[in-house]
Motif scaffolding. Structure first.
Motif, short mmCIF file in Angstrom:
data_model
loop_
_atom_site.label_atom_id
_atom_site.label_comp_id
_atom_site.label_asym_id
_atom_site.label_seq_id
_atom_site.Cartn_x
_atom_site.Cartn_y
_atom_site.Cartn_z
N THR A 14 1.02 -1.13 -0.01
CA THR A 14 0.02 -0.24 -0.26
C THR A 14 0.89 1.21 -0.01
OG1 THR A 14 -1.81 -1.11 1.06
CG2 THR A 14 -1.83 1.28 1.27
N LEU A 49 1.84 1.77 -3.40
CA LEU A 49 0.77 2.08 -4.26
C LEU A 49 0.54 3.63 -3.91
CD1 LEU A 49 -1.71 0.89 -6.25
CD2 LEU A 49 -3.12 1.34 -4.07
N SER A 50 0.66 4.25 -2.66
CA SER A 50 0.34 5.62 -2.25
C SER A 50 1.49 6.38 -2.96
CB SER A 50 0.58 5.67 -0.77
OG SER A 50 -0.52 5.11 -0.21
N ILE A 108 0.31 10.25 -3.52
CA ILE A 108 -0.19 10.42 -2.04
C ILE A 108 0.69 10.55 -0.96
CG2 ILE A 108 -1.74 9.61 -0.39
CD1 ILE A 108 -3.75 8.93 -2.47
N LEU A 109 1.87 9.61 -1.07
CA LEU A 109 2.93 9.75 -0.13
C LEU A 109 4.20 10.28 -1.18
CD1 LEU A 109 2.92 6.37 1.80
CD2 LEU A 109 2.57 8.99 2.71
N PRO A 148 -1.78 17.43 -5.93
CA PRO A 148 -3.09 17.35 -6.04
C PRO A 148 -3.34 17.29 -7.64
CG PRO A 148 -2.85 18.54 -4.33
CD PRO A 148 -1.52 18.41 -4.88
N ARG A 184 -2.66 14.27 -9.51
CA ARG A 184 -3.51 13.10 -9.25
C ARG A 184 -4.82 13.30 -10.02
NH1 ARG A 184 -1.72 13.93 -3.62
NH2 ARG A 184 -3.74 14.91 -2.99
#
Lengths: 226, 374
Positions: free
Chosen positions: A48, A51-52, A57-58, A81, A84
């Protein structure tokens, strides 16, 4: 087949007080468009987290992440953001639909964030729900549809705006086997027919049949990639 | 874009009712307390504001209407002799004792005026006539105080400071800030009612001649009467209001109650908006993970605050209008002007948006990775 995501020497440390946890340790990986890549491995192996990081996101502690050939690790936090929004669609284990919005509105919201609004957004949301076989559920609220239907709405939302990467975290974990199969078939179509890169974190061995690549993680390292 | 803010707000009906009740309660509290403040404030200076005089002359160091110390009426003639003075009258405001027909005593404020003058006369008459003050023992009272003074009809006889008095008229809405209602009579009779010597007066009210600069006239009168205080009407009104509202602490108490309404409102709204935010925290995380900018997520929170503020304000104002209407019949003077109503709307908006700040902070620090946890 082109590179969608390239991971180079990525490490990730979590600092929790005096304890440091090494979640990823020098991971190198390339994810291609047109492929379904499964990220597998035991709990705590770093799936995870990886994936992040792929989803911006990370941020990695060190190493480089290229999205469509562009280095996103050098971007400011405030710029992520937008990256993404434009390039990545997410599918979550718990569906994460907005319960106060109808199925169609959930998709419309994603489109609206990407600048598609009004009747154009409604038409596009209806088209996407039709693709996942839920046109008739446009006005249904999440509480009134089944788990499988929720995940199909989530897929329609993820592909809204045509991002080149779809990242899914245990998308079949909350579903029965038949429904899970339908969902993963749908995601495989996104990769094979629409040339998207689909990355799925899963423990579910039944998904292996649909994978083009399987990446196994152990203790934050890639154990093998097949 | 789908109306996420509105849907989230209306989704939990019970929480919405609590939120709107809190805001409405806060609005009612602020309307009532601010209205009382304005009502009290206007009643302290009502006689001055409606006097139609340009200048008020009182004993030196007089700070408010009821405080005035009598001074020699020779000053009155000095005023009359001053160029630019069109009209001047002697005027008394002083407390006395009213005795009801049944013998019960009440404190009253005697207002001694000139029935023939256009300044300082009773106003808002609803029964009788100012000229009837010229009848023997005549007085005019306000009908708000008819029960308190036990004088309900023209012709009713009472006793003031041992002298007979006869009601010849009623005004409407001339409230006294103190518990002592105003009783209008002639200047001469007021001297008897208040035990002021015949050669004394409390005030001299002045009307400037047309075209005369009131400021210059005031300066000239002050020069001629160095032992007196000369106010223009607005000054004396403000001074009287300030004394009663702030020096006595009465106004502060009312204002503090109004502030309490604001604080209660902020606390209730902050708590409910924060609880609503926490209920939807995973959704906000999802929005952030999807790439929604902070401005959009914060916009959702703020929209909820603004919608709640607007609906809460409308409910609160509707209730307030009933309260204000009921209070006017019950003797309380709650003023609600359109300016206050508009101001309160913006105050309610500010209250609700500032209450949302706690939630905004939570959202700003929210890690979108929350979406991958469980």
């Amino acid at each position: 087949m082109s590179d969608a995501i390239t991971i180079r020497g990525v490490t990730k440390n979590y600092d929790e007080g005096s304890t440091k946890t090494l979640a990823l340790d020098g991971v190198d990986l390339t994810v291609n468009r047109g492929e379904v890549t499964l990220l597998m491995g035991p709990s705590g192996s770093g799936k995870t987290t990886l994936l992040s990081i792929m989803g911006c996101i990370l941020r990695p502690t060190s190493g480089q992440v290229l999205l469509g050939g562009k280095d996103v690790t050098s971007l400011r936090e405030a710029d992520l953001p937008a990256v993404r929004l434009r390039h990545i669609g997410f599918v979550f284990q718990g569906f994460n639909l907005f319960p106060t919005l109808s199925a169609g509105e959930n998709v419309e919201l994603s489109l609206g964030l990407k600048g598609v609004k009004g009747s154009e957004a409604k038409d596009e949301a209806l088209r996407l729900l039709t693709l996942v076989g839920l046109a008739e559920k446009y006005n249904a609220f999440p509480a009134d549809i089944s788990g499988g239907q929720k995940q199909r709405v989530a897929i329609a939302r993820a592909v809204a705006g045509s991002p080149e990467v779809i990242l899914a975290d245990e998308p079949t974990a909350a579903l029965d086997s038949h429904t899970g199969k339908t969902i993963v078939e749908m995601m495989a179509k996104l990769a094979h027919h629409e040339d998207r890169a689909v990355v799925i974190v899963t423990h579910d061995n039944r998904l292996i049949d649909y994978a083009d690549r399987i990446v196994r993680l152990e203790d934050g390292r890639i154990a093998n990639a097949a | 874009m789908p109306p996420l803010a509105r849907r989230n707000l209306f989704h939990d009906r019970i929480r919405l009712v609590v939120t709107l009740t809190g805001i409405a309660f806060s609005v009612v509290l602020m309307v009532v307390q601010w209205g009382l403040f304005e009502g009290f404030s206007s009643s302290t200076s009502g006689l001055i504001d409606h006097s139609h005089a340009d200048l008020w002359i009182a004993a030196k160091n007089t700070a408010y209407l009821e405080q005035a110390i009598p001074f020699n009426e020779r000053k009155y003639y000095q005023v009359l002799a001053t160029p630019g003075v069109a009209k001047a009258i002697k005027y008394i405001v002083r407390w006395s004792i009213w005795k009801q027909p049944g013998g019960r005593a009440e404190s009253v404020a005697i207002v001694g005026c000139d029935p023939d003058a256009s300044i300082g006369a009773p106003f808002n008459l609803v029964a009788g006539d100012v000229q009837q003050l010229k009848q023997p023992n005549a007085i005019i009272i306000d009908r708000i105080y008819a029960d308190k003074l036990d004088a309900h009809h023209i012709g009713d006889m009472v006793e003031i400071n041992g002298y007979r008095a006869k009601v010849v008229g009623f005004t409407d809405g001339i409230r006294a800030f103190t518990t002592s209602p105003y009783v209008f009579t002639t200047f001469k009779r007021a001297l008897d009612f208040t035990v002021i010597a015949d050669d004394q007066t409390n005030f001299i009210l002045v009307k400037a001649a047309p075209g005369i600069d009131v400021k210059q006239l005031k300066a000239e009168l002050q020069r001629r009467l160095p032992d007196n205080a000369v106010f223009d009407t607005a000054e004396f009104s403000a001074s009287t209001r300030h004394y009663w509202m702030f020096t006595t602490g009465a106004g502060i108490a009312v204002l503090m109650a109004a502030a309490l309404g604001l604080i209660v409102g902020i606390a209730v709204v902050a708590q409910t908006i924060y609880a609503t935010t926490m209920d939807h925290i995973r959704e906000y995380g999802t929005l952030k993970a999807m790439g929604a900018p902070n401005s959009y997520v914060l916009g959702v929170i703020m929209q909820q605050a603004v919608i709640a503020a607007t609906i809460g304000y409308i409910i609160g104002m509707a209730v307030s209008l009933f309260v204000v209407h009921g209070a006017s019949k019950g003797g309380a003077n709650i003023l609600l002007s359109w300016q206050t109503a508009v101001g309160l709307f913006f105050l309610t908006l500010a209250m609700c948006t500032s209450a949302a700040v706690v939630s905004v902070k939570k959202i700003l620090s929210l890690d979108p990775a929350i979406v991958f946890k469980g």
